[in-house]
Write a protein that holds these residues in place. Structure first.
Motif, mmCIF file in Angstrom:
data_model
loop_
_atom_site.group_PDB
_atom_site.id
_atom_site.type_symbol
_atom_site.label_atom_id
_atom_site.label_comp_id
_atom_site.label_asym_id
_atom_site.label_seq_id
_atom_site.Cartn_x
_atom_site.Cartn_y
_atom_site.Cartn_z
ATOM 1 N N SER A 1 0.835 -1.208 0.000
ATOM 2 C CA SER A 1 0.000 0.000 0.000
ATOM 3 C C SER A 1 0.866 1.253 0.000
ATOM 4 O O SER A 1 2.014 1.238 0.452
ATOM 5 N N ALA A 2 0.300 2.335 -0.537
ATOM 6 C CA ALA A 2 0.980 3.639 -0.514
ATOM 7 C C ALA A 2 -0.028 4.667 -0.021
ATOM 8 O O ALA A 2 -1.116 4.796 -0.576
ATOM 9 N N THR A 3 0.327 5.401 1.047
ATOM 10 C CA THR A 3 -0.600 6.362 1.656
ATOM 11 C C THR A 3 0.112 7.658 2.007
ATOM 12 O O THR A 3 1.217 7.631 2.553
ATOM 13 N N VAL A 4 -0.527 8.771 1.682
ATOM 14 C CA VAL A 4 -0.001 10.089 2.080
ATOM 15 C C VAL A 4 -0.565 10.395 3.465
ATOM 16 O O VAL A 4 -1.774 10.360 3.677
ATOM 17 N N LEU A 5 0.342 10.657 4.426
ATOM 18 C CA LEU A 5 -0.076 10.790 5.837
ATOM 19 C C LEU A 5 0.515 12.029 6.508
ATOM 20 O O LEU A 5 1.569 12.519 6.089
ATOM 21 N N PRO A 6 -0.134 12.513 7.585
ATOM 22 C CA PRO A 6 0.502 13.555 8.399
ATOM 23 C C PRO A 6 1.827 13.011 8.953
ATOM 24 O O PRO A 6 1.965 11.800 9.158
ATOM 25 N N TYR A 7 2.778 13.921 9.202
ATOM 26 C CA TYR A 7 4.133 13.521 9.598
ATOM 27 C C TYR A 7 4.145 12.537 10.775
ATOM 28 O O TYR A 7 4.839 11.520 10.730
ATOM 29 N N LYS A 8 3.371 12.834 11.833
ATOM 30 C CA LYS A 8 3.397 11.993 13.044
ATOM 31 C C LYS A 8 2.940 10.559 12.729
ATOM 32 O O LYS A 8 3.576 9.588 13.144
ATOM 33 N N GLU A 9 1.832 10.442 11.986
ATOM 34 C CA GLU A 9 1.329 9.105 11.624
ATOM 35 C C GLU A 9 2.319 8.363 10.732
ATOM 36 O O GLU A 9 2.543 7.167 10.890
ATOM 37 N N ALA A 10 2.917 9.109 9.803
ATOM 38 C CA ALA A 10 3.904 8.516 8.878
ATOM 39 C C ALA A 10 5.093 7.980 9.668
ATOM 40 O O ALA A 10 5.575 6.875 9.428
#
Length: 256
Positions: free
Chosen positions: A182-191
């Motif tokens: 999977s590829a997901t764009v996330l907020p920095y903290k979640e990433a």
């Protein structure tokens, strides 16, 4: 000029799309470029080659097309370089701002590039499992002409052959088992949490990184295209391990 929206960020399997021309640049070297509102074409970068394919006007029945030979990104703007085919000069006059176009990515090239890129990430997982977790990934070259992943650190000469065999066995076991990619764009903290608690220094804390996750492994930041399941890699062959000047290169390839 506005930043190009990267449609492949959200859907890596999409090989056709519709968008709008922002500009058509005629280069001096006969290398022309189209800049579009959005694109499914992956530009060369992050160790992955550019997609190729073609672009046609949405409202035309003609078989004339803009053949995409190379794709590059500069300051967030994606340039589709190529030439006009079967036009007799007519298409050039119509490639103007605001015109709708249809995009077609070459499927076989994209699939191979995605398999090679995912296989490079898979090597990182296997390095941990075979006792080489102290090696830190520094660079990937996922081109068909001799792909490799480079790591900071070395492997003792007397261990190279056995480690080469272990990595290959482990990688092919994971491919056989399969696992969702999977590829997901996330907020920095979640990433950061998805990547085991930290992200590389070059990623700004204000950014929203795109994280690629293979199977059950921790994720890692990546802007490339990938397979949707590990089984699609086919098979992986580790051809050589080379350690020199504090760096180790693991050369690999994929098979059907």
């Amino acid at each position: 000029m506005m930043v190009t929206k990267l449609d492949y960020f959200e859907d890596m399997l999409k090989l056709q799309s519709k968008t709008t021309i922002l500009s058509y640049i005629k280069g001096e070297d006969d290398r022309h470029a189209l800049v579009l509102e959005s694109t499914i074409f992956h530009p060369q970068g992050g160790g992955q080659p550019a997609d190729t394919g073609f672009i046609q006007l949405a409202d035309s029945d003609s078989d004339s097309k803009f053949v995409v030979q190379d794709v590059r990104s500069k300051d967030g703007i994606v340039f589709h370089y190529g030439f006009v085919e079967n036009s007799g000069g007519e298409l050039e006059t119509k490639l103007e701002k605001g015109k709708e176009v249809l995009l077609y990515v070459d499927e076989s090239r994209r699939k191979l590039n995605s398999r090679l890129h995912s296989a490079g990430h898979l090597l990182d997982m296997c390095m941990q499992k075979v006792g080489l977790g102290h090696l830190e990934p520094s660079k990937g070259y996922h081109f068909p002409d001799g792909p490799y992943v480079e790591y900071k650190g070395t492997v003792p000469q007397n261990e190279m052959q056995s480690k080469q065999k272990d990595i290959e066995l482990d990688a092919n076991a994971l491919i056989s088992e399969g696992g969702k990619v999977s590829a997901t764009v996330l907020p920095y903290k979640e990433a950061s949490e998805l990547c085991g608690g930290s992200l590389p220094d070059y990623i700004s804390k204000e950014s929203t990184p795109r994280i690629v996750k293979l199977g059950n492994s921790p994720g890692c930041p990546c802007g490339g295209t990938h397979v949707s399941d590990l089984s699609e890699i086919g098979s992986l062959k580790v051809s050589q391990i080379r350690s020199k000047k504090g760096l180790t290169k693991v050369f690999y390839n994929v098979g059907s």
